[in-house]
Design an enzyme around this catalytic site. Structure first.
Site, PDB file in Angstrom:
ATOM      1  NE  ARG B 263      44.549  30.573  36.096  1.00  0.00           N
ATOM      2  CZ  ARG B 263      44.161  30.107  34.921  1.00  0.00           C
ATOM      3  NH1 ARG B 263      44.650  28.967  34.476  1.00  0.00           N
ATOM      4  NH2 ARG B 263      43.287  30.766  34.199  1.00  0.00           N
ATOM      5  CG  PHE B 401      44.824  39.788  40.064  1.00  0.00           C
ATOM      6  CD1 PHE B 401      44.388  40.759  39.178  1.00  0.00           C
ATOM      7  CD2 PHE B 401      45.589  40.178  41.150  1.00  0.00           C
ATOM      8  CE1 PHE B 401      44.697  42.095  39.392  1.00  0.00           C
ATOM      9  CE2 PHE B 401      45.891  41.510  41.373  1.00  0.00           C
ATOM     10  CZ  PHE B 401      45.447  42.466  40.493  1.00  0.00           C
ATOM     11  CD  GLU B 402      47.508  36.342  36.332  1.00  0.00           C
ATOM     12  OE1 GLU B 402      47.006  37.433  36.031  1.00  0.00           O
ATOM     13  OE2 GLU B 402      48.466  35.843  35.742  1.00  0.00           O
ATOM     14  N   GLY B 403      42.197  34.884  36.096  1.00  0.00           N
ATOM     15  CA  GLY B 403      41.029  33.997  36.083  1.00  0.00           C
ATOM     16  C   GLY B 403      40.401  34.042  37.454  1.00  0.00           C
TER      17      GLY B 403
END
Lengths: 258, 583
Positions: B263, B401-403
Site C-alpha cells: 500500500r 489496487f492493494e485493497g
C-alpha cells in the site's frame, strides 16, 4: 600508475538562473547540483583505463567546493574511482581558472600522478582553462577535447575534436593531462551495489587555504541575463514560397549555404 | 534513533509537538545517488519509449527489466546473504517514485520487486531462496503474484482455487482460475494462492513451465495499457511439495503481510505519477497562450496549479513519513535469528493503518492532480498525443489496487479501535476527556504554532465525534467518515511537521513557499475534516446531540485562512518558474 580525475559540481542546466546579490554569479540556493557532464566522460575514461590495466592504477577523484560536492565525489567513487579528495571551499565560484588550476597543482605535486583527466570545460563557467593550466604548471604533456582515447606502453593516443568538425590524432607520453569531450564514451550508471560499496572508500578533506597560493588574474565583472530577443520569424505562404524565403534567410543570415 | 518513536495510530492521541518525522530533505548522498541512477535510467531508456511499452512490446519491457537488474534496482529488499542490499524503505520508495511516471513499466517493476519477490523473501525456505531468489533478483526470471480470482477480489479468503496432495505425497495438484494477474505474459514464477483440500488457504511457487499451467488473453484495460494483465488457468498443475510457500493453511499471512508495504508503494507510485503529470501541466500553462498571454497567468489556472502543488507536497510528506516510521522500527530489530522476518512483519504491521492512510490519501491526490492537469490542457488534454491523457487513464486504477480505497478506509479506524481494545483504554479515556470539553493543548511554538493549534483542535474534535459515533460503527458509512477525519489529520500534521523541521535551513524564497503551502493545506484539510465530521455526525446522531456537536465541529474547524489567495499565487508562480514540482 596513479591517475587523478578532476570533477566539478554544476547546477542542473535545466534550471532557471538568476544573478545573485553580488551580481557576479548566479543564485545557488534551491538549485539541484550534479556532476559536470564533461567530467563524467573523464571519470568513465579513467575507470576504463584502470580496468584495461587489470585494476592496477589507483584513481583519485578531486573536487573543489562546499560540502555538497561530496555528492559528485561519491558518484565518481561509485563509478569506480578508488579514493576522493574534497578540497573544502565554501565559495569556489569566486576563484578564477588560474587559482583553481593552481590549487589542483598544489594537491597533485605531492601525489605523483602519471595521468590527469579533466572535463573539456565546465557547463556553468565554460572557461576550458583549468586542464591546460594544470598541465602547464606541472610541466605535463596535454591534449584537449578528446573524443577518442587509447593507451599502450606509456603512450596515449588521443583523438581530438578540432574546429569545423575536423578530428586530429595526438600521441602523448606520460605524464600527461587530457580533457574530455562529448562523444568520448558513454559514462556508466553507478549501480546500486557500487553506490553502497563506495560508502567505505576514503575521502580526504583538505581546506582550500592549505593549497591556495595564487592571486586571481581574472575576475568576473558582471553576471546578467542576456537581453531579451524578439520572437522568432513565422514564414507564411505556399510551400514553394516558403522554401524560397527559407533559402534566402539561410543564405544571407547564416553560414549554412556558403 | 529518536526517543519518541510513536506506535501505529498514536499520532491521533499525542501532541504534534516533539514528533519526529523523516522528510525528503534528509536523504543521504547515497540515497540521492540511487535516485539519480534510477531517474537517469528511466529518462534515457524508458520514458522515450513509452509508446512502445504502451503498444505491449513485452520483449522490450523484459529487456529494460534486465537492464534494471544489471543496475541493481531489484536488490532493494533482497537479503544480503542472497546478494541483496536490504535498503531502507525510504530509499526503496525513492526508487519507485522515479520509476512511477512510466506507470505501465512500473507495474512490471513494482510487481516483480514487490509482490513478485517479497513473499519468498519473507516466507521462503533456504532451499526455495537458493533455487529462485538469485534468478529473480538478477532479472533472469520475472515474478508475479496470483491472489485475485474472477469471483474473489476484496475477500481473498473466499478463494476457490484448490490444491490436493497427490497420492504419492510428492505434489500438490492445483485447479482454478486467477484473475487480473500482473506481469503474466512474461513472468516465469508465480506465487499462487489456493486452498488445500478446499479449506486451508496456502501459497505455492508455480513455474510457468509446469504442465497444465496456462496464461489467458490480455485484458483490454482503461489504462496501464503497457502492463500485462491476464487470467491464469490452473488445470491439474502438479506443484512439487517443496514449492509450498510458508506453512500450509497460513497463506493469509503471506497475502496480507505483503499488502502493508504494498500500500505504501502504491502511495509512492501515485506520488511519482502526480509529479510527472504536474510537470506536464505546469509547462503547458506557461507555453499555451490565450487572450494574448500564457494561461498560467490567469487566476483560474493558478488556483489549480497551487492546489496541485499543495497536494503533491502533502503526498510526498505522507509517503516519506510512513516510510521513515517503518525504517525507525525496523532499525530496532536484531538481524539474527530464524524469526527475523516474523518480527519484521510485526514491525511493519504496527503501521498498517498509516500504510492504508498513505494509500488512500495519495491515490486520491493523484486523481485530483491528473484531473486538473487534463483540465489545464483543455481540449488537448483529451488527445492521446499529450502525456496527460495517459496519466489520467493510468491514475484511475490506483484507487482500486492493494485493497480498494473503501476497504482501506474501513481498515483504518478498525485497526485503531482494535488496538484500543487490546491496549487498555487510553483511547476511550481521551475520548471522554474530549467529550467533557477539555481543550487539547499543543506545546508547538514557532512559525507554525497556529497550524499546530488547528491540528490539536482537529484531534480533539476527532475524539469527540468518534465517541459520539462509536455506537453506530457497524455502519460502513460511519467508518468511512471516521477514516476521512483520520486521514486529514495525518496529512496535515505531516505537512506541518515537515515545514517546521525544514524552514530554518531553507532559502528565503523557499521559506515563503513553505508558509504558503501550510496556509493552503490547513485550509484545504480542515475543510475536508469538517465535511467528514459533519457527515459522520449526521449519520450517527440525532436531535439536540446532533445540533450541539455540529456547532462544535463548525467552531473547532473554523479556519480564517487569511492570505490564502496570495499563498496560492506564490505556489503557482514558483511552479511555473521551474516547470515542475520543486517544493
Amino acid at each position: 600508475m596513479k591517475i587523478l580525475v578532476c570533477v566539478k559540481q554544476v547546477p542542473d542546466m535545466e534550471s532557471r538562473f538568476k544573478p545573485d546579490g553580488s551580481g557576479t554569479w548566479f543564485e545557488e540556493a534551491d538549485l539541484a547540483f550534479r556532476m559536470n557532464e564533461y567530467d563524467e566522460y573523464a571519470v568513465e575514461q579513467a575507470v576504463q583505463l584502470k580496468e584495461q590495466l587489470g585494476n592496477e592504477p589507483e584513481v583519485t577523484v578531486l573536487s573543489i567546493g562546499p560540502d555538497r560536492v561530496n555528492e559528485a565525489i561519491k558518484k565518481a567513487l561509485a563509478m569506480g574511482c578508488d579514493r576522493g579528495a574534497h578540497i573544502q571551499d565554501p565559495a569556489p565560484q569566486g576563484k578564477d581558472p588560474w587559482q583553481i588550476a593552481s590549487i589542483i597543482t598544489q594537491f597533485a605535486q605531492g601525489e605523483g600522478f602519471d595521468l590527469i583527466f579533466t572535463g573539456m570545460q565546465s557547463q556553468d563557467r565554460g572557461s576550458a582553462q583549468v586542464g591546460v593550466l594544470v598541465a602547464e604548471l606541472l610541466g605535463f604533456a596535454c591534449a584537449t577535447t578528446l573524443v577518442g582515447f587509447a593507451y599502450a606502453d606509456g603512450v596515449i593516443t588521443a583523438k581530438r575534436e578540432l574546429e569545423g568538425g575536423i578530428k586530429g590524432i595526438a600521441k602523448l607520453r606520460l605524464p600527461a593531462v587530457v580533457t574530455c569531450q562529448l562523444g568520448l564514451n558513454i559514462p556508466r550508471y553507478p549501480t546500486l551495489p557500487n553506490i553502497m560499496k563506495a560508502k567505505k572508500k576514503e575521502i580526504l578533506a583538505i581546506p582550500v587555504a592549505d593549497l591556495l597560493k595564487e592571486e586571481a588574474v581574472a575576475s568576473t565583472a558582471r553576471f546578467y541575463p542576456p537581453a531579451r530577443k524578439g520572437g522568432g520569424i513565422v514564414l507564411e505562404g505556399d510551400v514553394g514560397n516558403l522554401v524560397e524565403q527559407l533559402y534566402g534567410i539561410l543564405k544571407e543570415k547564416t553560414t549554412v549555404l556558403r | 534513533m529518536n526517543g519518541n518513536l510513536l506506535n501505529g495510530g498514536e499520532f491521533l492521541l499525542a501532541d504534534t509537538a516533539g514528533m519526529e518525522i523523516f522528510s525528503p530533505e534528509e536523504f543521504t548522498a547515497e540515497q540521492k545517488q540511487i535516485a539519480e541512477t534510477t531517474e537517469e535510467f528511466m529518462k534515457k531508456e524508458v520514458f522515450p519509449n513509452i509508446d512502445r511499452i504502451e503498444d505491449k512490446d513485452f520483449g522490450f519491457v523484459v529487456e529494460k527489466m534486465r537492464q534494471c537488474a544489471d543496475l541493481g534496482l531489484f536488490l532493494a529488499e533482497v537479503p544480503e546473504e542472497y546478494g541483496g542490499l536490504e535498503l531502507e524503505k525510504t530509499t526503496n520508495m525513492l526508487m519507485i517514485e522515479k520509476v512511477a511516471p512510466a506507470a505501465s513499466f512500473n507495474m512490471a517493476f513494482s510487481g516483480h520487486t514487490g509482490i513478485g519477490i517479497l513473499p519468498m523473501v519473507y516466507y521462503g525456505t533456504p532451499d526455495q531462496k537458493e533455487r529462485y531468489l538469485g534468478k529473480l533478483s538478477s532479472g533472469e526470471w520475472i515474478g508475479a503474484y496470483a491472489l485475485t480470482e474472477p469471483d474473489c477480489g476484496s475477500d481473498p479468503l473466499s478463494s476457490r482455487t484448490t490444491a490436493v496432495l497427490s497420492d504419492d505425497g510428492r505434489h500438490y495438484i492445483l485447479n482454478g482460475t486467477k484473475q487480473f494477474i500482473t506481469n503474466s505474459a512474461f513472468a516465469d514464477l508465480f506465487t499462487v494462492f489456493a486452498k488445500i483440500d478446499g479449506k486451508h488457504f496456502s501459497a505455492f511457487l508455480v513455474e510457468k513451465g509446469y504442465e497444465g499451467f496456462s496464461v489467458g488473453a490480455e485484458e483490454k484495460k482503461m489504462g496501464l495499457k503497457g502492463s500485462s494483465t491476464t487470467q491464469l488457468v490452473l488445470d491439474n498443475v502438479r506443484v512439487p511439495v517443496e514449492n509450498l510457500l510458508g506453512e500450509a493453511g497460513k497463506g493469509h499471512k503471506i497475502a496480507f503481510n505483503v499488502l502493508n508495504v504494498g500500500r505504501l508503494k502504491v502511495a509512492t507510485s501515485t506520488l511519482g505519477m502526480a509529479k510527472g503529470a504536474f510537470a506536464e501541466a505546469a509547462s503547458y500553462a506557461t507555453e499555451r497562450k490565450q487572450f494574448g498571454k500564457p494561461i498560467g497567468t490567469f487566476g483560474a489556472i493558478q488556483e489549480k496549479l497551487a492546489d496541485m502543488v499543495a497536494a503533491i507536497y502533502a503526498s510526498e510528506t505522507v509517503v516519506y513519513r510512513v516510510a521513515g516510521l517503518l525504517d525507525s522500527r525496523l532499525a530496532t530489530l536484531e538481524r539474527d535469528g530464524d524469526d527475523y522476518y516474523e518480527r519484521y512483519q510485526r514491525a511493519i504491521e504496527e503501521y498498517a493503518a498509516e500504510c492504508a492512510i498513505a494509500k488512500v490519501f495519495c491515490s486520491e491526490q493523484l486523481d485530483m492532480v491528473v484531473d486538473e492537469a487534463v483540465q489545464i490542457h483543455g481540449g488537448y488534454g483529451y488527445i492521446s498525443e499529450y502525456a496527460v491523457e495517459r496519466y489520467y487513464r493510468d491514475s484511475r486504477i490506483q484507487r482500486i489496487f492493494e485493497g480498494t480505497n473503501e476497504i482501506n478506509r474501513i481498515l483504518i479506524p478498525t485497526m485503531l479501535l482494535r488496538k484500543a481494545d487490546n491496549n487498555g483504554s487510553t483511547l476511550w479515556e481521551l475520548v471522554r476527556k474530549a467529550q467533557a470539553g477539555v481543550a487539547t493543548e499543543t506545546a508547538c511554538t514557532g512559525e507554525f504554532a497556529m497550524a499546530a493549534a488547528s491540528i490539536a483542535r482537529l484531534k480533539q474534535l476527532f475524539l469527540t465525534v468518534l465517541g459520539a459515533a462509536a455506537p453506530a460503527k457497524e455502519h460502513q458509512e460511519v467508518m468511512l467518515a471516521v477514516a476521512d477525519m483520520i486521514i486529514a489529520i495525518f496529512a496535515l500534521e505531516s505537512a506541518v511537521l515537515r515545514a517546521d523541521k525544514t524552514i530554518a535551513a531553507a532559502s528565503m524564497s523557499k521559506q515563503d513557499l513553505l508558509r504558503a503551502v501550510v496556509t493552503v493545506l490547513v485550509f484545504e484539510l480542515s475543510n475536508r475534516f469538517q465535511s467528514a465530521a459533519t457527515r459522520c455526525c449526521a449519520y450517527a446522531l440525532k436531535g439536540e446531540e446532533l445540533i450541539e456537536l455540529l456547532k462544535r465541529v463548525a467552531t473547532l474547524t473554523a479556519c480564517p485562512a487569511e492570505g490564502l489567495l496570495v499563498a496560492k499565487h506564490k505556489l503557482a508562480d514558483a511552479a511555473k518558474d521551474v516547470g515542475r514540482y520543486s517544493l
